[in-house]
Design an enzyme around this catalytic site. Structure first.
Site, PDB file in Angstrom:
ATOM      1  N   LYS A  90      -8.868   3.050  -3.018  1.00 36.62           N
ATOM      2  CA  LYS A  90      -9.384   2.617  -1.834  1.00 36.62           C
ATOM      3  C   LYS A  90     -10.814   3.229  -1.445  1.00 36.62           C
ATOM      4  O   LYS A  90     -10.893   4.292  -1.575  1.00 36.62           O
ATOM      5  CB  LYS A  90      -8.401   2.725  -0.634  1.00 36.62           C
TER       6      LYS A  90
ATOM      7  N   GLU B  71       0.827  -1.174   0.122  1.00 36.51           N
ATOM      8  CA  GLU B  71       0.246  -0.094   0.032  1.00 36.51           C
ATOM      9  C   GLU B  71       0.957   1.251  -0.114  1.00 36.51           C
ATOM     10  O   GLU B  71       1.637   1.399   0.821  1.00 36.51           O
ATOM     11  CB  GLU B  71      -0.976  -0.049   1.217  1.00 36.51           C
TER      12      GLU B  71
ATOM     13  N   CYS C 112      -6.047  -3.048   1.127  1.00 36.06           N
ATOM     14  CA  CYS C 112      -6.024  -3.090   2.774  1.00 36.06           C
ATOM     15  C   CYS C 112      -7.517  -2.870   3.305  1.00 36.06           C
ATOM     16  O   CYS C 112      -8.071  -3.990   3.328  1.00 36.06           O
ATOM     17  CB  CYS C 112      -5.164  -1.787   3.193  1.00 36.06           C
TER      18      CYS C 112
END
Length: 560
Positions: free
Chosen positions: A119, A50, A156
């Site tokens: 994200k 990430e 994530c």
């Protein structure tokens, strides 16, 4: 014209590396080196963690337009590298778009950026506060077609939360999920990650590759331990913990599923080794990434300073630690011997700087102001502050960072002196309770962790571990004069801090009510000290600072 068929084998490299926040050029160079390594191993694509190009977490750096531009340029340059016909890349970077500034990844192949993904689920709890600086992706974007294989790329928290992102990707045609992560360490975190991914595999029916960052970033430790869970819900591969690696895993199409046929299966350390290595990695990266050549600490003959000395030598090497004993009239002969024995066992430089004259000088200067008062904690704290001043003078003169050595038990109840033993740049045991310090000290005397630069054998003299702990600020002083035994204190503190338990529930565990209420009171009134403490390695689920943010001014007390 012949129609190109989808491949039946895909070799996916996982880059478990140690980026530095803000070092965009350095991170890009590291990524290029990893890609070259993956190419030599025959990889088709390499998965980074990430926000790798920025370093994670970049916090408010992403509010700076110049930082965002530099990250995007690096991503474009890296994408251009793929024109060489080698592995494609999935790499994390912040991207500013019309929809906002996003925690993003790019997928590149053939010299071009094939896709961007943002994200969706921004964490805003514990050590995370991404909603301050990022905007969530506007919608769930489908899988990316990479050389005929449809890859879903949740980032994530997209696999940690309750939003059905993985399931939606599967319904959109994804065949494998590749998840770049920045998941910080705490004790037994690997088991938690495995369970999170297994839950998602059950929901979506696809294998999930979990790539996790490595390295220390301020108080956070990223332990790597990347892995994959197959569609059959079993562990497909497991990479090492606390070690950089670029491992290539081989995936084969079997009917409707992809199965991992080749990958590492590393052994995961037990809890004492993991905690020790986390503290060691955190100290090493904090010192090296911030440009300190060496460190200095006060070696008192007690267990806290002894384990910090061992960690410093293991992390940095004996030549980069200066240990200083600063005796006063209450320093015992045992402590003088124990400190010298510890320094000799570690092989570090050892100096003795007596503090009688500076302490007596302070006392003389204050004689008139203190006339008619009794000696007590004020005079004890002058000893600690004299030591702190000496350590800071050594730091200023030689450029050495001061390692401060207070454990979590002491910091919880305020048994530490501001501008004295709390002086320092970093504390490797800040999040270890006293009994955990003992456990790790015994472990280190029997083991040398991988990557340690220190010697084998007993590096913390047994007498330091066996004797009653004392600050030695007055005659015959021990910690238990004013605190309950450490096993009792640590259990009460863990209930109050980690588990947020009420006083009645803690008493029900067998603790004395008056003791519990007193410890709760000490915990609350010491908040102002903790706000001024040096940063230190996060080991538990809830450390002081990022995870636990209580007000300094606070009159609440739990009275049932």
């Amino acid at each position: 014209m012949t129609k190109k068929t989808a491949p039946d084998i895909l070799r996916i490299a996982v880059a478990q590396l140690n980026p530095t926040v803000g070092d965009i050029a350095g991170n890009l160079a590291k990524a290029r080196e990893a890609r070259a390594d993956a190419a030599r191993q025959g990889a088709d694509i390499i998965l980074f963690t990430e926000l790798f190009l920025a370093g994670y977490p970049p916090e408010d750096l992403v509010l700076k337009p110049a930082f965002l531009r530099a990250c995007e340029r690096a991503a474009e340059d890296f994408a251009g590298d793929t024109a060489d016909g080698g592995p494609g890349v999935i790499v994390g970077t912040p991207l500013k778009r019309k929809s906002g500034t996003h925690n993003s990844i790019i997928v590149a192949d053939g010299g071009k950026i094939l896709a961007e993904r943002y994200k969706l689920d921004l964490p805003n709890y514990g050590e995370f506060d991404e909603k301050r600086v990022f905007q969530a992706g506007p919608e769930i974007q489908g899988p990316v077609n990479f050389r005929g294989v449809r890859l879903g790329i949740p980032i994530c928290e997209d696999i940690w939360g309750d939003v059905a992102i993985c399931e939606t990707l599967a319904e959109s045609g994804a065949e494998i999920l590749l998840a770049p992560n920045g998941s910080p360490y705490y004790r037994a975190k690997i088991d938690v990650r495995h369970q999170v991914v297994i839950r998602q595999v059950i929901e979506c029916g696809l294998p999930i590759i979990y790539a996790n960052q490595l390295g220390g970033q301020d108080e956070l430790i990223f332990d790597g331990a990347s892995f994959a869970i197959g569609a059959d819900k079993t562990l497909a591969f497991q990479m090492s913990q606390f070690e950089e690696a670029v491992d290539v895993t081989t995936w084969k199409r079997q009917g409707d599923h992809w199965v991992c046929s080749e990958g590492p299966m590393s052994k995961i350390p037990d809890k004492e080794e993991a905690d020790y290595r986390a503290c060691m990695l955190g100290l090493r990266d904090y010192v090296n990434k911030n440009g300190f050549k060496n460190v200095v600490l006060g070696l008192s003959g007690g267990i806290d300073s002894a384990i910090c000395a061992a960690l410093a030598v293991d992390a940095l090497g004996e030549e980069r630690l200066r240990a200083v004993m600063m005796p006063y009239r209450y320093t015992s002969k045992d402590s003088l011997k124990d400190a010298e024995d510890c320094a000799r066992a570690l092989g570090c430089r050892y100096d003795i700087v007596p503090i009688f004259e500076p302490v007596e000088g302070f006392m003389h200067a204050l004689t008139q102001l203190f006339e008619g008062t009794k000696e007590g904690i004020t005079e004890e704290n002058l000893q600690s502050r004299a030591r702190g001043t000496i350590l800071m003078a050594i730091s200023n003169k030689f450029g050495s960072m001061v390692v401060t050595t207070g454990n979590k038990s002491e910091m919880s109840v305020g048994y530490a002196t501001l501008y004295g033993d709390m002086n320092g740049g970093f504390n490797p045991i800040k999040d270890l309770y006293k009994m955990q310090v003992y456990a790790l000290s015994r472990w280190r005397n029997s083991h040398v962790p991988p990557g340690a630069l220190g010697p084998s054998g007993e590096v913390i003299p047994s007498n330091i571990i066996d004797k009653a702990p004392s600050a030695e600020l007055r005659e015959n002083q021990t910690d238990q004069d004013s605190l309950p035994p450490y096993p009792v204190l640590d259990d009460i503190l863990e209930c109050l801090v980690e588990n947020e338990m009420g006083v009645d529930d803690i008493v029900a565990r067998g603790h004395d009510r008056a003791t519990v209420t007193r410890i709760e009171h000490l915990l609350y009134i010491a908040e102002y000290k903790r706000r001024q403490a040096a940063p230190g390695v996060k080991i538990t689920r809830k450390n002081f600072g990022r995870d636990r943010r209580y007000p300094i001014t606070n009159r609440f007390r739990d009275r049932g």
